[in-house]
Design an enzyme around this catalytic site. Structure first.
Site, PDB file in Angstrom:
ATOM      1  N   GLY A 178       0.780  -1.244   0.000  1.00  0.00           N
ATOM      2  CA  GLY A 178       0.000   0.000   0.000  1.00  0.00           C
ATOM      3  C   GLY A 178       0.806   1.285   0.000  1.00  0.00           C
ATOM      4  O   GLY A 178       0.387   2.292  -0.571  1.00  0.00           O
TER       5      GLY A 178
ATOM      6  N   GLU B  56       3.352   4.497   5.772  1.00  0.00           N
ATOM      7  CA  GLU B  56       2.151   3.706   5.476  1.00  0.00           C
ATOM      8  C   GLU B  56       1.186   4.499   4.604  1.00  0.00           C
ATOM      9  O   GLU B  56       1.237   5.733   4.562  1.00  0.00           O
ATOM     10  CB  GLU B  56       1.434   3.343   6.791  1.00  0.00           C
ATOM     11  CG  GLU B  56       1.731   1.944   7.303  1.00  0.00           C
ATOM     12  CD  GLU B  56       1.101   0.845   6.451  1.00  0.00           C
ATOM     13  OE1 GLU B  56       0.946   1.037   5.228  1.00  0.00           O
ATOM     14  OE2 GLU B  56       0.771  -0.201   7.006  1.00  0.00           O
ATOM     15  N   ASP B  57       0.319   3.780   3.917  1.00  0.00           N
ATOM     16  CA  ASP B  57      -0.740   4.454   3.151  1.00  0.00           C
ATOM     17  C   ASP B  57      -1.915   4.805   4.042  1.00  0.00           C
ATOM     18  O   ASP B  57      -2.519   5.854   3.914  1.00  0.00           O
ATOM     19  CB  ASP B  57      -1.189   3.586   1.966  1.00  0.00           C
ATOM     20  CG  ASP B  57      -1.610   2.181   2.392  1.00  0.00           C
ATOM     21  OD1 ASP B  57      -1.177   1.720   3.470  1.00  0.00           O
ATOM     22  OD2 ASP B  57      -2.374   1.556   1.655  1.00  0.00           O
TER      23      ASP B  57
ATOM     24  N   ASP C 270      -5.642   2.122  10.026  1.00  0.00           N
ATOM     25  CA  ASP C 270      -7.060   1.812  10.195  1.00  0.00           C
ATOM     26  C   ASP C 270      -7.265   1.384  11.659  1.00  0.00           C
ATOM     27  O   ASP C 270      -7.408   2.226  12.535  1.00  0.00           O
ATOM     28  CB  ASP C 270      -7.372   0.708   9.172  1.00  0.00           C
ATOM     29  CG  ASP C 270      -8.838   0.444   8.963  1.00  0.00           C
ATOM     30  OD1 ASP C 270      -9.654   0.868   9.794  1.00  0.00           O
ATOM     31  OD2 ASP C 270      -9.193  -0.211   7.968  1.00  0.00           O
TER      32      ASP C 270
ATOM     33  N   PHE D 147     -14.630   2.643   2.703  1.00  0.00           N
ATOM     34  CA  PHE D 147     -13.581   1.859   2.046  1.00  0.00           C
ATOM     35  C   PHE D 147     -12.862   2.718   1.023  1.00  0.00           C
ATOM     36  O   PHE D 147     -13.389   3.013  -0.040  1.00  0.00           O
ATOM     37  CB  PHE D 147     -14.148   0.593   1.409  1.00  0.00           C
ATOM     38  CG  PHE D 147     -13.069  -0.416   1.166  1.00  0.00           C
ATOM     39  CD1 PHE D 147     -12.734  -1.341   2.145  1.00  0.00           C
ATOM     40  CD2 PHE D 147     -12.347  -0.417  -0.020  1.00  0.00           C
ATOM     41  CE1 PHE D 147     -11.703  -2.249   1.932  1.00  0.00           C
ATOM     42  CE2 PHE D 147     -11.314  -1.316  -0.229  1.00  0.00           C
ATOM     43  CZ  PHE D 147     -10.995  -2.231   0.746  1.00  0.00           C
TER      44      PHE D 147
ATOM     45  N   ARG E 202      -4.840   0.625  -7.033  1.00  0.00           N
ATOM     46  CA  ARG E 202      -3.694   1.241  -6.359  1.00  0.00           C
ATOM     47  C   ARG E 202      -3.123   2.382  -7.191  1.00  0.00           C
ATOM     48  O   ARG E 202      -2.502   3.298  -6.671  1.00  0.00           O
ATOM     49  CB  ARG E 202      -2.575   0.205  -6.141  1.00  0.00           C
ATOM     50  CG  ARG E 202      -2.922  -0.901  -5.165  1.00  0.00           C
ATOM     51  CD  ARG E 202      -1.657  -1.680  -4.803  1.00  0.00           C
ATOM     52  NE  ARG E 202      -1.939  -2.983  -4.235  1.00  0.00           N
ATOM     53  CZ  ARG E 202      -2.153  -3.218  -2.947  1.00  0.00           C
ATOM     54  NH1 ARG E 202      -2.143  -2.243  -2.075  1.00  0.00           N
ATOM     55  NH2 ARG E 202      -2.374  -4.442  -2.516  1.00  0.00           N
TER      56      ARG E 202
HETATM   57  C1  PRP Z   1      -3.628  -2.198   4.671  1.00  0.00           C
HETATM   58  C2  PRP Z   1      -2.957  -0.851   4.703  1.00  0.00           C
HETATM   59  C3  PRP Z   1      -2.191  -0.876   5.990  1.00  0.00           C
HETATM   60  C4  PRP Z   1      -3.074  -1.708   6.895  1.00  0.00           C
HETATM   61  C5  PRP Z   1      -3.873  -0.824   7.795  1.00  0.00           C
HETATM   62  O1  PRP Z   1      -2.713  -3.130   4.154  1.00  0.00           O
HETATM   63  O2  PRP Z   1      -2.096  -0.687   3.606  1.00  0.00           O
HETATM   64  O3  PRP Z   1      -0.947  -1.500   5.830  1.00  0.00           O
HETATM   65  O4  PRP Z   1      -3.935  -2.461   6.027  1.00  0.00           O
HETATM   66  O5  PRP Z   1      -4.787  -1.542   8.562  1.00  0.00           O
HETATM   67  P1  PRP Z   1      -4.739  -1.643  10.137  1.00  0.00           P
HETATM   68  O6  PRP Z   1      -4.433  -0.307  10.709  1.00  0.00           O
HETATM   69  O7  PRP Z   1      -6.140  -2.092  10.472  1.00  0.00           O
HETATM   70  O8  PRP Z   1      -3.732  -2.674  10.510  1.00  0.00           O
HETATM   71  P2  PRP Z   1      -3.143  -4.529   3.547  1.00  0.00           P
HETATM   72  O9  PRP Z   1      -3.042  -5.552   4.611  1.00  0.00           O
HETATM   73  O10 PRP Z   1      -4.454  -4.390   2.857  1.00  0.00           O
HETATM   74  O11 PRP Z   1      -2.008  -4.850   2.488  1.00  0.00           O
HETATM   75  P3  PRP Z   1      -1.555  -3.969   1.238  1.00  0.00           P
HETATM   76  O12 PRP Z   1      -0.798  -2.802   1.786  1.00  0.00           O
HETATM   77  O13 PRP Z   1      -0.701  -4.882   0.435  1.00  0.00           O
HETATM   78  O14 PRP Z   1      -2.806  -3.549   0.518  1.00  0.00           O
HETATM   79 MG    MG Z   2      -4.788  -3.798   1.076  1.00  0.00          MG
HETATM   80 MN    MN Z   3      -0.623  -2.103   3.757  1.00  0.00          MN
END
Ligand code: PRP
Ligand code: MG
Ligand code: MN
Length: 175
Positions: free
Chosen positions: A42, A97-98, A101, A151, A164
């Protein structure tokens, strides 16, 4: 699932905010070198754009932690799939981070860095923050935008690995 996509934060606003974050980071790390560690996948788009704006020495590395897969909610079960390549002992580390959450991913990574990497300092930076969804109290030093509990996709964020590459932030709305 049938869905539509609605714009949330346009490209210009994202680019402007990234420049502002870069100015803050430069100021805070003035005279130092910063290791920007992106969490795959991300963070890649945001990290790429952010580092181009930071006018102090930057070193880039990546780490991969377990993904939500095609789920839209966090499993809370975090595992390291790929560790950093570089020796970070005595270095200033900025985790990029992106989105934050629930905070579970970042909490795990912060703990992992603090326990085993011997870094000189550790800060965190995210393009998006979703405060309503937080399950654990994590310290985020640099935040691009707070977003509502929807979302979000684009600028690195995916919906089942897609979108993305959108150069803006949008929302997936089920219909
Ligand atoms: C997403 C996002 C963060 C994480 C946030 O990654 O990029 O890394 O979830 O969520 P949290 O605060 O609830 O832990 P994802 O697992 O979807 O993987 P990706 O980055 O490859 O899309
Ligand atoms: Mg993801
Ligand atoms: Mn991620």
């Amino acid at each position: 699932m049938k869905y539509r996509i609605e714009n949330l934060i346009d490209k210009e606003a994202v680019e402007k905010r990234i420049k502002e974050l870069a100015r803050e980071i430069e100021k805070d790390y003035a005279g130092e070198e910063v290791y920007c560690i992106g969490l795959l996948k991300g963070s890649v788009i945001f990290l790429s754009d952010l580092v181009k704006e930071i006018n102090i020495p930057v070193i880039i590395d990546f780490m991969s932690v377990s993904s939500y897969g095609s789920e839209t909610v966090s499993s809370g079960d975090v595992k390291i799939l790929k560790d950093t390549d570089l020796d970070l002992r005595g270095k200033h580390v900025l985790i990029v981070e992106d989105i934050i959450d629930t905070g579970l991913t970042l909490e795990y990574v912060i703990k992992y860095f603090k326990e085993g990497k011997g870094v000189k300092s550790l800060r965190t930076c995210t393009l998006l923050n979703k405060p309503e969804r937080r399950k654990v109290d994590v310290k985020v030093d640099y935040i691009g935008f707070d977003v509502p509990d929807k979302f979000v996709i684009g600028y690195g964020l995916d919906y089942d690995q897609r979108y993305r590459n959108l150069p803006y932030i949008a929302v997936v709305i089920p219909e």
